[in-house]
Design a protein around this motif. Structure first.
Motif, short mmCIF file in Angstrom:
data_model
loop_
_atom_site.label_atom_id
_atom_site.label_comp_id
_atom_site.label_asym_id
_atom_site.label_seq_id
_atom_site.Cartn_x
_atom_site.Cartn_y
_atom_site.Cartn_z
N PRO A 86 0.81 -1.22 0.00
CA PRO A 86 0.00 0.00 0.00
C PRO A 86 0.84 1.27 0.00
CG PRO A 86 -0.90 -1.60 1.54
CD PRO A 86 0.43 -2.13 1.11
N ASP A 87 1.92 1.27 0.79
CA ASP A 87 2.80 2.45 0.82
C ASP A 87 3.53 2.62 -0.50
OD1 ASP A 87 2.50 3.32 3.65
OD2 ASP A 87 3.34 1.36 4.08
N LEU A 88 3.95 1.50 -1.09
CA LEU A 88 4.61 1.55 -2.40
C LEU A 88 3.71 2.18 -3.45
CD1 LEU A 88 6.75 0.70 -4.55
CD2 LEU A 88 5.56 -1.50 -4.65
N LEU A 94 0.17 -17.96 0.11
CA LEU A 94 -1.14 -17.37 0.31
C LEU A 94 -1.99 -18.27 1.19
CD1 LEU A 94 -1.98 -16.15 -3.32
CD2 LEU A 94 -1.08 -14.80 -1.43
N SER A 95 -2.57 -17.70 2.23
CA SER A 95 -3.48 -18.48 3.07
C SER A 95 -4.84 -18.58 2.37
CB SER A 95 -3.65 -17.79 4.43
OG SER A 95 -4.34 -16.56 4.28
N ALA A 96 -5.70 -19.45 2.89
CA ALA A 96 -7.01 -19.65 2.28
C ALA A 96 -7.83 -18.36 2.28
CB ALA A 96 -7.76 -20.75 3.02
N ASN A 116 -5.77 -4.55 -10.43
CA ASN A 116 -7.04 -4.37 -11.12
C ASN A 116 -7.28 -5.47 -12.14
OD1 ASN A 116 -5.75 -1.50 -10.55
ND2 ASN A 116 -7.95 -1.30 -10.38
N ILE A 117 -6.22 -5.85 -12.85
CA ILE A 117 -6.30 -6.86 -13.90
C ILE A 117 -5.15 -7.84 -13.74
CG2 ILE A 117 -6.05 -7.24 -16.40
CD1 ILE A 117 -8.74 -6.19 -15.79
N LEU A 166 -1.11 -10.39 -4.57
CA LEU A 166 -2.34 -11.17 -4.44
C LEU A 166 -2.82 -11.24 -2.99
CD1 LEU A 166 -1.66 -14.15 -6.85
CD2 LEU A 166 -3.10 -12.15 -7.25
N ALA A 167 -1.92 -11.10 -2.03
CA ALA A 167 -2.28 -11.20 -0.62
C ALA A 167 -2.78 -9.90 -0.03
CB ALA A 167 -1.08 -11.70 0.19
N GLU A 168 -2.72 -8.82 -0.80
CA GLU A 168 -3.10 -7.52 -0.29
C GLU A 168 -4.62 -7.38 -0.12
OE1 GLU A 168 -1.38 -4.84 0.85
OE2 GLU A 168 0.27 -6.28 0.81
N PRO A 169 -5.06 -6.44 0.73
CA PRO A 169 -6.50 -6.15 0.83
C PRO A 169 -7.04 -5.70 -0.52
CG PRO A 169 -5.28 -5.08 2.61
CD PRO A 169 -4.26 -5.62 1.65
N ALA A 170 -8.36 -5.75 -0.67
CA ALA A 170 -8.99 -5.47 -1.97
C ALA A 170 -8.58 -4.12 -2.54
CB ALA A 170 -10.51 -5.54 -1.83
#
Length: 245
Positions: free
Chosen positions: A160-162, A218-220, A196-197, A187-191
């Protein structure tokens, strides 16, 4: 120019890539539009032994990737990845290297090309605490790089900071090309900070146990839900375009 389902490559990409200025994420969260893209083998590997970079894409899908780069302001890769120097049809995107520990060599090809006016000035993203490291930072800047500090946790740059930093520096569209650690991180980040694609090229080849895959960290609860946008056959490869739901 190669046709994809009766369209040119440029038309194909325009039909699947989001246009800057039309996304709530840009205005509300101050972040670029992100395209996550990579090529993989049939057995889900994106690199060879110990992360060695492989050429998996065929000629047609590689040409598509070249054109995709020209539609983004910047390309983000990890320290061990190589940004190809092959044909670039038009716009030259900014190379951004995710290098938390400032391991990039001042004599690397990317910086040499910039000094010889064959490429744009690379940006090196490192742990914010290392921007006071006069030795390594100064050596890279003397070689032509722009060193930018971003907060990290346990040696990993905070996505997010990046994204916010890149947005504030004028990057409105970002193409992320991996490797595995970067793919998993996005892929592990919040929505609000996920890509986007996602554009995945699947090559008709097998790598085996020595290959490097992605998604194992990645966790479930972190696995994103994807919406299929389009699938096209490009030469020998299959290209799948998805969006996050």
């Amino acid at each position: 120019m190669m046709l994809v389902g009766g369209q040119s490559v440029a038309e194909f990409l325009s039909s699947v890539l989001p246009a800057p200025g039309n996304s709530r994420l840009e205005d509300e969260f101050q972040r670029p539009l992100v395209t996550l893209t990579f090529a993989q083998s049939l057995d889900g590997k994106i690199a060879g032994k110990e992360g060695k970079q492989l050429i998996l894409s065929g000629r047609e899908s590689m040409l598509m990737t070249h054109w995709m780069r020209t539609k983004h302001d910047a390309i983000l890769v990890g320290i061990g990845r190589h940004i190809p120097e092959d044909e670039r049809p038009s716009h030259l995107p900014r190379p951004v290297i995710l290098d938390a520990n400032l391991r990039l060599r001042p004599d690397c090809k990317l910086l040499k090309n910039y000094r010889e006016r064959k490429g744009r000035r690379p940006w090196v993203i490192c742990d914010a605490n290392l921007t006071s490291d006069g030795g390594r930072k100064a050596a890279l800047e003397d070689a032509g790089a722009r060193v930018i500090g971003v907060p990290s946790v346990d040696g990993f740059i905070m996505i997010p900071d990046l994204l916010k930093v890149l947005y504030n520096f004028g990057i409105k569209t970002l193409m992320v090309e991996g490797g595995a650690t970067i793919i998993d991180s996005f892929l592990a980040e919040p929505a609000r900070t996920k890509p986007n694609i996602i554009i995945v090229t699947i090559a008709p080849t097998l790598i085996g146990d020595n290959g490097v895959g992605y998604g194992k960290k990645l966790s479930a609860t972190q696995i994103p839900s994807l919406k299929h946008i389009r699938t096209e056959v490009m030469g020998r490869d299959v290209v799948i375009v998805s969006a996050l739901e």
